[in-house]
Design a protein around this motif. Sequence first.
Motif, PDB file in Angstrom:
ATOM      1  N   ILE A  32       0.915  -1.203   0.027  1.00  0.00           N
ATOM      2  CA  ILE A  32      -0.073   0.036   0.103  1.00  0.00           C
ATOM      3  C   ILE A  32       0.694   1.347   0.159  1.00  0.00           C
ATOM      4  O   ILE A  32       0.671   2.216  -0.595  1.00  0.00           O
ATOM      5  CB  ILE A  32      -1.135   0.092   1.278  1.00  0.00           C
ATOM      6  CG1 ILE A  32      -2.057  -1.070   1.093  1.00  0.00           C
ATOM      7  CG2 ILE A  32      -1.651   1.171   1.416  1.00  0.00           C
ATOM      8  CD1 ILE A  32      -2.807  -1.571   2.299  1.00  0.00           C
ATOM      9  N   ASP A  33       1.854   1.290   0.915  1.00  0.00           N
ATOM     10  CA  ASP A  33       2.641   2.416   0.769  1.00  0.00           C
ATOM     11  C   ASP A  33       3.559   2.547  -0.628  1.00  0.00           C
ATOM     12  O   ASP A  33       3.577   3.736  -0.789  1.00  0.00           O
ATOM     13  CB  ASP A  33       3.818   2.326   2.147  1.00  0.00           C
ATOM     14  CG  ASP A  33       3.161   2.689   3.329  1.00  0.00           C
ATOM     15  OD1 ASP A  33       1.998   3.451   3.291  1.00  0.00           O
ATOM     16  OD2 ASP A  33       3.785   2.183   4.654  1.00  0.00           O
ATOM     17  N   THR A  34       4.149   1.477  -0.841  1.00  0.00           N
ATOM     18  CA  THR A  34       4.542   1.480  -2.288  1.00  0.00           C
ATOM     19  C   THR A  34       4.002   2.084  -3.466  1.00  0.00           C
ATOM     20  O   THR A  34       4.441   3.012  -4.415  1.00  0.00           O
ATOM     21  CB  THR A  34       5.405   0.314  -2.441  1.00  0.00           C
ATOM     22  OG1 THR A  34       6.150  -0.214  -1.436  1.00  0.00           O
ATOM     23  CG2 THR A  34       6.387   0.164  -3.825  1.00  0.00           C
ATOM     24  N   ALA A  35       2.652   1.852  -3.431  1.00  0.00           N
ATOM     25  CA  ALA A  35       1.843   2.320  -4.559  1.00  0.00           C
ATOM     26  C   ALA A  35       1.731   3.797  -4.295  1.00  0.00           C
ATOM     27  O   ALA A  35       1.705   4.269  -5.522  1.00  0.00           O
ATOM     28  CB  ALA A  35       0.312   1.569  -4.191  1.00  0.00           C
ATOM     29  N   MET A  36       1.710   4.426  -3.246  1.00  0.00           N
ATOM     30  CA  MET A  36       1.522   5.782  -3.187  1.00  0.00           C
ATOM     31  C   MET A  36       3.076   6.685  -3.465  1.00  0.00           C
ATOM     32  O   MET A  36       3.137   7.436  -3.947  1.00  0.00           O
ATOM     33  CB  MET A  36       0.976   6.270  -1.760  1.00  0.00           C
ATOM     34  CG  MET A  36      -0.312   5.638  -1.649  1.00  0.00           C
ATOM     35  SD  MET A  36      -1.490   6.127  -2.983  1.00  0.00           S
ATOM     36  CE  MET A  36      -1.482   7.970  -3.223  1.00  0.00           C
ATOM     37  N   GLU A  37       4.146   5.684  -2.768  1.00  0.00           N
ATOM     38  CA  GLU A  37       5.317   6.385  -3.160  1.00  0.00           C
ATOM     39  C   GLU A  37       6.027   6.344  -4.426  1.00  0.00           C
ATOM     40  O   GLU A  37       6.573   7.415  -4.891  1.00  0.00           O
ATOM     41  CB  GLU A  37       6.310   5.669  -2.192  1.00  0.00           C
ATOM     42  CG  GLU A  37       6.228   5.844  -0.793  1.00  0.00           C
ATOM     43  CD  GLU A  37       6.897   4.908   0.340  1.00  0.00           C
ATOM     44  OE1 GLU A  37       6.649   4.815   1.450  1.00  0.00           O
ATOM     45  OE2 GLU A  37       7.503   3.736  -0.222  1.00  0.00           O
TER      46      GLU A  37
END
Length: 287
Positions: free
Chosen positions: A219-224
């Motif tokens: 989830i974090d990598t998707a936004m980063e």
Amino acid sequence: MTVKTAQPTPVTVAVVGGGQMGSGIAQAFLTAGARVTVVEPVSPERARELVTTGLEGAAARGKLAEEVSGVLARLTVQEAVADLPADAAVVVEAVPEDARLKVETLRAAEAATGPGTLLATNTSSLSVGELAAALDRPARFLGLHFFNPVPASRLVEVVVAPDTAPEAVAEARDWVRRLGKTEIVVRDSPGFASSRLGVLLGLEAIRMLEEGVADAEAIDTAMELGYRHPMGPLRSTDLVGLDVRLAIAEYLHRTLGERFAPPQLLRDKVAAGDLGRKTGRGFHDYC
């Protein structure tokens, strides 16, 4: 004969609250050349330690123009708000997000300083107008919402309440620029601009984790990587503190409606003491 030019006397600034945010705000003002008084009634030595550690880290990264010892010479740490310097140009309140505590602190700070002092709250979500209603000089009061970590963050929200004077807004904007940061001016409303958007994104990320859509890393990598956010919403929640984010979400839920209802997973983690980086575990592990 060499004539020495007299150096200007540093402007006096005060920060009430010596935790992570307060110490960071103090560091920012010190780095800008101000003389800073930090009021921390519970852990004054811890407050000094946080500022010192922050300055040493900045020096190690080549981000400090002076010797650490010279900067620290302009720092005073004390325990009583009543002993604030009366000539303080600015006082920033940075105590926990509790409306009663903030009102008590702000009233004491106003009583201890002169009519020319610019008084500000670092609240990330509470109504600046409601806090102003408890003060005798609401025209000299506004929000200065700094972001964690303060020394590295480039943004400060200047939150304008109904009774804030235009001159106070101009002073606040000037101070933000003197700190080397960028200001945005927002009207006093629940969550302002940053918390309202940031909390909404963070809550949806928690719901996705709760529903098993993806794990926290994904989830974090998707936004980063997908949206070029420097930090994903779950890592950001860990940095802010899950307890802090829960308190803000509960306030926004009361004032703005169901879209800010805190997910059960957030409540469970706070109850378990998994508060993010400060405890070593949140949505990610830091041990």
